[in-house]
Design a protein around this motif. Structure first.
Motif, mmCIF file in Angstrom:
data_model
loop_
_atom_site.group_PDB
_atom_site.id
_atom_site.type_symbol
_atom_site.label_atom_id
_atom_site.label_comp_id
_atom_site.label_asym_id
_atom_site.label_seq_id
_atom_site.Cartn_x
_atom_site.Cartn_y
_atom_site.Cartn_z
ATOM 1 N N SER A 16 0.823 -1.220 0.000
ATOM 2 C CA SER A 16 0.000 0.000 0.000
ATOM 3 C C SER A 16 0.849 1.258 0.000
ATOM 4 O O SER A 16 0.356 2.351 -0.246
ATOM 5 C CB SER A 16 -0.870 0.013 1.259
ATOM 6 O OG SER A 16 -0.031 0.086 2.401
ATOM 7 N N GLY A 17 2.138 1.107 0.302
ATOM 8 C CA GLY A 17 2.990 2.301 0.420
ATOM 9 C C GLY A 17 2.767 3.010 1.758
ATOM 10 O O GLY A 17 3.223 4.134 1.951
ATOM 11 N N LEU A 18 2.081 2.335 2.693
ATOM 12 C CA LEU A 18 1.810 2.968 3.994
ATOM 13 C C LEU A 18 2.665 2.395 5.124
ATOM 14 O O LEU A 18 2.782 2.999 6.184
ATOM 15 C CB LEU A 18 0.333 2.798 4.365
ATOM 16 C CG LEU A 18 -0.655 3.706 3.637
ATOM 17 C CD1 LEU A 18 -2.083 3.334 3.994
ATOM 18 C CD2 LEU A 18 -0.407 5.166 3.968
ATOM 19 N N GLY A 19 3.264 1.194 4.858
ATOM 20 C CA GLY A 19 3.995 0.491 5.920
ATOM 21 C C GLY A 19 5.066 1.350 6.576
ATOM 22 O O GLY A 19 5.093 1.506 7.805
ATOM 23 N N LEU A 20 5.952 1.956 5.761
ATOM 24 C CA LEU A 20 7.058 2.730 6.349
ATOM 25 C C LEU A 20 6.580 4.052 6.957
ATOM 26 O O LEU A 20 7.217 4.574 7.868
ATOM 27 C CB LEU A 20 8.149 2.986 5.305
ATOM 28 C CG LEU A 20 8.997 1.751 4.947
ATOM 29 C CD1 LEU A 20 10.056 2.105 3.915
ATOM 30 C CD2 LEU A 20 9.661 1.158 6.178
#
Ligand code: ADP
Length: 430
Positions: free
Chosen positions: A390-394
């Protein structure tokens, strides 16, 4: 606001008036004393001149504010306008000075007159001493006058301040109330409010971008689910393919759930809607828990995990720290090559806990490293490798590390390795 402006006007003015009152009192007293001294000295010299020619001059009725005393060289008082004191005057400092130097002065409290007096003495030609004295203005004396005037001025200021505060408050507040929160503009706004407007504009931009990204991220798996479901419903697919399509629907829905969970997490972190309960935990337990949860991914990609167990205890918000480690280890597996290795190093240096997670995967380009913590940012390498995310993890990791007053660093060599190093204080300051 009206109250604050009112309070400020009254306080500033009252303090200014009080300071001005006291300073003026001080300077006026000084000036008056100086004037008194000059007057007394001038009168003394004029009278001394007259007496040197006509010693009987004092016998006539004199209309003068000054107290005149004539003293013999042995201290005996031969004339005094007040006719109150007859004691020997040889101990008076101005008399002693006049006998020795021809003239002398002194300033002191007079027991006879109960006033602070200035005395000036001159030795006459016949060796007797002429002394003139006059009361001086003291700060203590003019203080009641200062207090009365100051109080009157302060009362006037309070009345005027009430009017000014009412007007000023509505003038100051008007442009702030007129700010359009959805489209804030810097026109007709105080320069001091420009940073606020810039913040609001940035906030709006991020909000719009976030909504657009969320819609885009959710649309992709939903389109797959809908597409496969349509094929199955229409009966276009062969019955033996149904299992494959059902599995694709399952994967896409899992992906959708994962994305929704990440969005909920980041929104909660944004709105500080999370419990910040700090507990002391064993980091080794957290790491083994994450590895257990990721077991299937590890097996699917035949990843070797290199980790030397160590019991290291530290303060943390347990479920936030679990998320941080899970995301970093999951990425190290996800962006790794088949049969790759993930190294996990856990150590403690002084008051810091250091965790390094290194993988032998696709790596991150230098130009991407700065941006990987941004929401929804995914490096080109992950897109081209068709890796789900999702591109939200980091972004969640970075937020969590900040909550733990820690730091995160990333080093990578494209197509070779990536290392994330997190440093956390062992004890959290609450
Ligand atoms: P996601 O993995 O869901 O895409 P993340 O926020 O976890 O989102 O990561 C952002 C991007 O950073 C990823 O899309 C990927 O391009 C890059 N990235 C993160 N970790 C690694 C890693 N260990 N190796 C290579 N690239 C990584």
């Amino acid at each position: 606001m009206k109250k604050t402006i009112f309070k400020n006007i009254v306080t500033i003015t009252a303090v200014s008036i009080i300071i001005t009152g006291f300073l003026s009192g001080f300077f006026i007293t000084n000036q008056l004393t100086k004037n008194t001294k000059q007057t007394v000295q001038k009168e003394a010299h004029t009278l001394a001149n007259i007496l040197n020619h006509d010693i009987n001059y004092l016998n006539q009725e004199l209309v003068i504010d000054t107290r005149i005393t004539l003293i013999e060289k042995n201290g005996t008082v031969i004339y005094d306008t007040l006719k109150t004191s007859s004691e020997n005057h040889l101990d008076r400092p101005e008399i002693v000075s006049a006998i020795n130097n021809g003239q002398g002065e002194s300033m002191r409290y007079s027991d006879t007159l109960k006033e602070k007096m200035y005395y000036y003495a001159i030795q006459l030609d016949n060796d007797s001493i002429l002394r003139l004295a006059m009361q001086t203005s003291s700060l203590v004396k003019i203080m009641p006058i200062i207090i009365i005037y100051t109080s009157i001025i302060i009362i006037c200021v309070i009345i005027i301040a009430a009017f000014i505060a009412k007007k000023a408050a509505s003038n100051i507040v008007q442009p702030i109330n007129n700010i359009n929160l959805n489209n804030p503009s810097t026109d007709n706004i105080y320069p001091e409010l420009q940073p606020l407007i810039a913040n609001l504009q940035l906030h709006n931009k991020l909000r719009k971008e976030f909504s657009a990204n969320v819609s885009h991220e959710l649309k992709t798996p939903l389109t797959s689910i809908s597409g496969y479901a349509e094929i199955m419903t229409n009966g276009i697919a062969k019955p033996e393919d149904n299992k494959i399509f059902a599995s694709k629907i399952y994967q896409a829905s899992q992906n959708l759930i994962q994305k929704i969970n990440d969005i909920i997490k980041i929104s909660k972190l944004d709105e500080n809607q999370i419990s910040l309960e700090i507990e002391t935990i064993n980091y080794h337990d957290l790491i083994t828990n994450c590895l257990e949860k990721l077991d299937k991914f590890i097996l699917d990609k035949s990843i070797h995990i290199v980790y030397t167990p160590k019991n290291i205890y530290g303060d943390c918000i347990k479920y936030v720290m679990e998320d941080i480690l899970y995301n970093l280890i999951q990425n190290a597996i996800k962006y790794n090559k088949q049969n790759g290795t993930v190294f996990i190093y856990l150590s403690q240096i002084n008051d810091n806990i250091i965790i390094k997670i290194k993988d032998t995967g696709i790596g991150i380009d230098d130009s991407d490293i700065e941006r990987i913590y941004e929401r929804f940012y995914r490096a080109d390498t992950s897109h081209s490798s068709n890796i789900e995310g999702s591109g939200l993890g980091l972004a969640i990791v970075k937020h969590g590390i900040n909550l733990h007053q820690g730091t995160i660093k990333c080093k990578s060599k494209i197509n070779q390795e990536t290392t994330f190093t997190i440093t956390l204080p062992t004890h959290l300051k609450s």
